[in-house]
Design an enzyme around this catalytic site. Structure first.
Site, PDB file in Angstrom:
ATOM      1  N   HIS A   1     108.138  36.698  20.574  1.00 13.58           N
ATOM      2  CA  HIS A   1     106.580  36.737  20.256  1.00 13.58           C
ATOM      3  C   HIS A   1     106.198  37.194  21.631  1.00 13.58           C
ATOM      4  O   HIS A   1     104.767  37.313  21.441  1.00 13.58           O
ATOM      5  CB  HIS A   1     105.897  34.790  20.772  1.00 13.58           C
ATOM      6  CG  HIS A   1     104.529  34.443  21.467  1.00 13.58           C
ATOM      7  ND1 HIS A   1     105.211  34.278  22.644  1.00 13.58           N
ATOM      8  CD2 HIS A   1     103.599  34.044  20.159  1.00 13.58           C
ATOM      9  CE1 HIS A   1     102.970  33.641  22.873  1.00 13.58           C
ATOM     10  NE2 HIS A   1     102.692  33.725  21.957  1.00 13.58           N
TER      11      HIS A   1
ATOM     12  N   GLU B   1     105.119  40.448  20.030  1.00 10.34           N
ATOM     13  CA  GLU B   1     104.127  40.853  19.013  1.00 10.34           C
ATOM     14  C   GLU B   1     103.104  40.600  20.502  1.00 10.34           C
ATOM     15  O   GLU B   1     101.698  41.977  19.917  1.00 10.34           O
ATOM     16  CB  GLU B   1     104.050  39.348  18.814  1.00 10.34           C
ATOM     17  CG  GLU B   1     102.915  38.756  17.768  1.00 10.34           C
ATOM     18  CD  GLU B   1     102.246  37.741  18.199  1.00 10.34           C
ATOM     19  OE1 GLU B   1     101.338  37.226  18.592  1.00 10.34           O
ATOM     20  OE2 GLU B   1     102.798  36.936  18.090  1.00 10.34           O
ATOM     21  N   HIS B   2     103.124  40.559  21.565  1.00  4.89           N
ATOM     22  CA  HIS B   2     101.889  40.252  22.404  1.00  4.89           C
ATOM     23  C   HIS B   2     101.641  41.753  23.152  1.00  4.89           C
ATOM     24  O   HIS B   2     100.873  42.295  22.865  1.00  4.89           O
ATOM     25  CB  HIS B   2     102.017  39.486  23.292  1.00  4.89           C
ATOM     26  CG  HIS B   2     100.878  38.345  23.136  1.00  4.89           C
ATOM     27  ND1 HIS B   2     100.142  37.864  23.807  1.00  4.89           N
ATOM     28  CD2 HIS B   2     101.390  37.124  22.784  1.00  4.89           C
ATOM     29  CE1 HIS B   2      99.733  36.497  23.709  1.00  4.89           C
ATOM     30  NE2 HIS B   2     100.661  35.670  22.563  1.00  4.89           N
TER      31      HIS B   2
ATOM     32  N   GLU C   1      99.016  30.646  27.525  1.00  2.00           N
ATOM     33  CA  GLU C   1      98.869  30.235  25.909  1.00  2.00           C
ATOM     34  C   GLU C   1     100.258  28.835  26.357  1.00  2.00           C
ATOM     35  O   GLU C   1      99.915  27.670  25.412  1.00  2.00           O
ATOM     36  CB  GLU C   1      99.624  31.797  25.558  1.00  2.00           C
ATOM     37  CG  GLU C   1      99.550  30.876  23.988  1.00  2.00           C
ATOM     38  CD  GLU C   1     100.435  31.995  23.025  1.00  2.00           C
ATOM     39  OE1 GLU C   1     100.792  32.734  23.320  1.00  2.00           O
ATOM     40  OE2 GLU C   1     100.256  32.006  21.685  1.00  2.00           O
TER      41      GLU C   1
END
Lengths: 428, 427
Positions: free
Chosen positions: A67, A70-71, A142
């Site tokens: 993840h 991905e950012h 997040e």
């Protein structure tokens, strides 16, 4: 390029496997304004133990790194790719699941330029220590946002109950502590291992011309140098069939309690039509028991055990599969007991009539057709199916062939006390 | 590419909107009932659609009604209650497969009309009251839904901002009603209110799909025929409230992440000539991932995962939302204020403007690719009493200049800052 025609659905799908191994699919939809493309790698949060490219030993990477990557892929030396997409009138996004990382955009103009931007940014990583550090603050927020969300905590609480070893039990974004250890070198190592074209799939849907779009993609890939790469070796610890924990209570700042029952699947190494059939049959089984047409649903509703938030779903991927059933309830214990009882009784056929099966199949066919209105659904689901060697457009034919014996088999094989767990969120 | 528009016909007691398109595999019916948001009726309206969707006189239990829907190839049937400006709107949506995609050729559109008629005009009742059991089930369910709003902290803080900001204005009311009123509702009083809705609400029916307009009119006349003519209540425009001293409200709660919500008055509504400029203002300021809030609060200062703004187009509000570390309140607020000032002073580039125009156009075109999205866009005209075509919307947005955006910025006033944060720990 091959053309696959689905005449009843009035759809034509174009497919080509490029020389570097990239699978490309194009589904023209002339009537739509919007074009939508997803570029997906078969790499998600569960892939945390693997042999990095060109190395002999297995390595374990920090939780949340897929993840995090991905950012970071959106950031380049000369700025942010979001900016470039919006200059071209597109909106871009990405998501990481247990087994996939997908990058996507939608646009109503400048399609070819946006498609090129998508392919190029995903295939051109730029990670620096400075930007990696900065991202930790953003992803930390997040994670905190999800920590405040009781539905999310319930969901992951239930999955964590089910698994002893399997990394599906780890939150996709990791924790503030686990991401603290991520470095730019680790990101490059993961990137080089998992982002080879042969581990990826590109799906395009919208008012596009299949020939010229395929040519654009083919030319783009021919201009890039990729060495052939073997399939990634992943490692998973042996996972017992039973659940790790049969009950967990989370205390949170909520007024209404929440309940979720999880059922852990066994025999989770299927693929292709077998997997498709298993997934559809299990979802039909749940729908027959718990759908709004079911008298069992009605009884729970009238007793005040459930409300509109009640839901149920079954999902299966390589190495794990589970059903989740639950929702908000002012009577969490009664609801838990009632769900477990319905599931147990279904083993002897209660709630599973032929008539209800035929109706439920019709309902599923209708919802499938309705979901084909959505380019996002088609692209995301098609990719998920393809990574498991299934074909999204086989759904109707597999549904039509399901028999009451298939459903009875689901009940008998699936339902077992030692594979069921419950998680509750209760007010502090 | 196609820009959709609706053919509108005035019928007895309602307006029929037809949009013909072969984009979808389904046909969609959306019935909208609109009335002013009032303290007196808000909870009645919040409850009514859920009672109506539970059962009908012909399908007296939910399993019977839902089984019938399943038999119609899983026809989707949803209800919704929403707030647009100071109106409260009830929506009934039926989404049914177009039989041309099935091996079974039974015509399904007429069945959808029959079902809509059944739900709206033939509820399960007991004399002049709804079925008691149905009403008590739905009261309980709505109660839980209202409570669940405060269980979702992001939603709770957004709701609290509006409550504080619009105190003593109808807009402060929540579309889902409130617990106090809910206790007073009976099957009789709800039925009385239902009859009032059928005679007084402004009603619009949208039919969208690969359909024949003449056929739709025949079906509408056959199945939606019980509505008397009416002159629906229309509100005076109310976007004018002058802001006195800005309010700052800090509320303590057990949250890991602080939720910051800020409300501004724009004094501009859908239909105004500077509405397009306001949309662009919001887009450059906080609407997208290239906007000033995203870049400065998230990308540069690393303070938040989400930091964005959105408009309420009929009440004329601009809302900012951000999730931040509790300790970073002042810093985040300073950055947001600074970005608002930059906007008002016109410190944004032609490039940011061009980018935002492109993205807004894209967003609108995407929205109308979805039948329910298209209805929402078209329905703005009903709510505002204007008649703006999508073509006009696109053209006006394209023509808007930087000067117009700066000018609309001068109208924007900060009204209320709301922060939901972890209880302070005594040292």
């Amino acid at each position: 390029m091959e053309k696959i025609v689905f005449s009843q659905l009035k759809e034509e799908l174009f497919h080509e496997k490029l020389e570097n191994g990239l699978e490309v699919y194009i589904l023209p939809k002339k009537e739509f304004n919007k074009s939508f493309a997803t570029f997906t790698t078969k790499y998600g949060s569960v892939d945390n133990h693997f042999k990095p490219l060109n190395q002999k030993e297995f390595t374990k990477v920090p939780d949340g790194i897929a993840h995090f990557l991905e950012h970071k892929l959106f950031e380049k030396e000369d700025g942010d790719v979001f900016q470039q997409f919006s200059k071209q009138g597109a909106s871009a996004n990405a998501f990481t699941s247990f087994t996939r990382t997908a990058y996507l955009f939608s646009s109503t103009s400048d399609f070819e330029r946006n498609l090129t931007t998508l392919i190029d940014f995903v295939q051109d990583p730029y990670f620096s220590e400075k930007t990696v550090e900065k991202e930790k603050g953003i992803i930390g927020q997040e994670i905190n946002m999800y920590d405040d969300n009781s539905d999310w905590r319930l969901y992951f609480g239930t999955i964590a109950n089910m698994y002893h070893q399997h990394p599906v039990k780890i939150d996709i974004a990791g924790t503030v502590e686990s991401i603290a250890g991520i470095t730019k070198d680790m990101l490059y190592e993961c990137y080089n291992t998992f982002y080879h074209p042969s581990n990826m799939l590109l799906f395009v849907v919208g008012p596009v011309d299949a020939e010229s779009t395929m040519k654009l993609i083919r030319d783009n890939q021919n201009n890039k140098e990729y060495q052939e790469q073997p399939e990634v070796e992943r490692k998973f610890e042996a996972e017992p069939e039973t659940v790790a924990k049969d009950k967990e209570i989370l205390k949170m700042n909520v007024q209404t309690p929440k309940v979720m029952v999880g059922i852990k699947a066994t025999d989770v190494y299927q693929s292709g039509v077998q997997l498709l059939k298993r997934e559809l049959a299990t979802n039909i089984y749940l729908e027959m028991l718990f759908g709004k047409s079911s008298p069992l649903h009605e009884t729970m509703y009238e007793k005040g055990l459930i409300d509109q938030s009640f839901s149920y779903d079954y999902t299966q991927e390589q190495g794990f599969g589970f059903a989740l059933i639950g929702g908000d309830s002012t009577k969490p214990e009664e609801l838990t007991e009632s769900l477990l009882e319905i599931l147990q009784k279904s083993k002897s056929g209660t709630g599973l009539s032929e008539e209800s099966l035929q109706r439920t199949i019709k309902k599923k066919i209708g919802s499938f057709l309705r979901s084909l209105n959505s380019p996002e659904y088609i692209a995301n689901q098609f990719t998920r199916y393809a990574f498991n060697d299934m074909n999204l457009f086989d759904v109707v034919s597999v549904l039509e062939k399901l028999t009451i014996e298939d459903i009875g088999k689901v009940a008998k094989e699936f339902i077992s006390d030692e594979r069921m767990t419950v998680c509750q969120v209760l007010p502090k | 590419m196609s820009i959709a528009s609706d053919t509108i016909t005035e019928k007895s007691g309602y307006r029929l909107h037809v949009v013909r398109t072969d984009k979808y595999k389904t046909n969609t019916l959306v019935l909208k009932m609109k009335a002013p948001l009032t303290k007196e009726n808000v909870t009645y309206r919040a409850l009514l659609p859920y009672v109506l969707q539970s059962n009908t006189s012909k399908y007296p239990t939910t399993p019977e009604l839902r089984s019938y829907l399943d038999d119609l190839y899983g026809a989707g049937f949803y209800v919704d209650v929403a707030k647009k400006g100071e109106y409260q709107i009830l929506s009934f949506t039926i989404d049914i497969v177009n039989e041309k995609f099935l091996s079974d050729p039974t015509p399904l559109l007429e069945k959808a009309f029959m079902l809509l008629s059944e739900v709206i005009f033939h509820p399960k009742k007991n004399g002049e009251a709804f079925d008691h059991k149905t009403v008590s089930n739905e009261i309980r369910s709505l109660k839980q839904r209202i409570q669940s709003i405060s269980d979702d902290k992001m939603r709770y803080s957004a709701t609290r901002l509006v409550e504080e900001m619009c105190k003593n204005e109808p807009y402060a009311l929540e579309a889902s009603g409130n617990l106090q009123d809910l206790e007073t509702i009976t099957p009789e009083s709800l039925f009385t209110y239902y009859k009032k809705v059928l005679t007084e609400d402004e009603i619009d029916l949208y039919v969208i799909g690969d359909i024949d307009e003449a056929e739709v009119e025949v079906l509408a006349d056959k199945y939606v025929s019980l509505l008397p003519d009416r002159v629906p209540a229309r509100l005076q425009r109310d976007t004018g409230k002058e802001v006195g001293k800005e309010k700052e409200i800090i509320e303590n709660s057990d949250v890991k992440q602080g939720k910051l919500n800020i409300g501004y008055r724009t004094h501009v509504a859908y239909g105004d000539s500077d509405y397009y400029a306001l949309q662009l203002f919001n887009g450059i300021f906080g609407g997208f991932s290239h906007s000033k809030l995203f870049i400065n609060v998230r990308e540069k200062a690393s303070l938040a995962y989400y930091a964005a703004s959105r408009l309420e187009s009929h009440k004329g509000l601009l809302m900012v939302m951000a999730g931040i570390e509790n300790a970073n309140y002042k810093q985040a607020l300073d950055i947001i204020n600074e970005q608002m000032n930059e906007m008002k002073q016109g410190n944004f580039s032609e490039e940011e403007l061009a980018q935002t125009k492109a993205v807004i156009k894209n967003q609108l075109l995407e929205t109308i690719d979805v039948s329910r999205g298209l209805v929402e866009i078209l329905y703005h005209n009903v709510v505002s009493g204007h008649d703006i075509s999508l073509d006009e919307w696109f053209a006006k947005t394209e023509q808007t200049t930087k000067e117009e955006i700066v000018a609309v910025g001068q109208k924007i006033q900060l009204d209320t800052i709301y922060f939901l944060t972890e209880a302070e720990v005594q040292g």
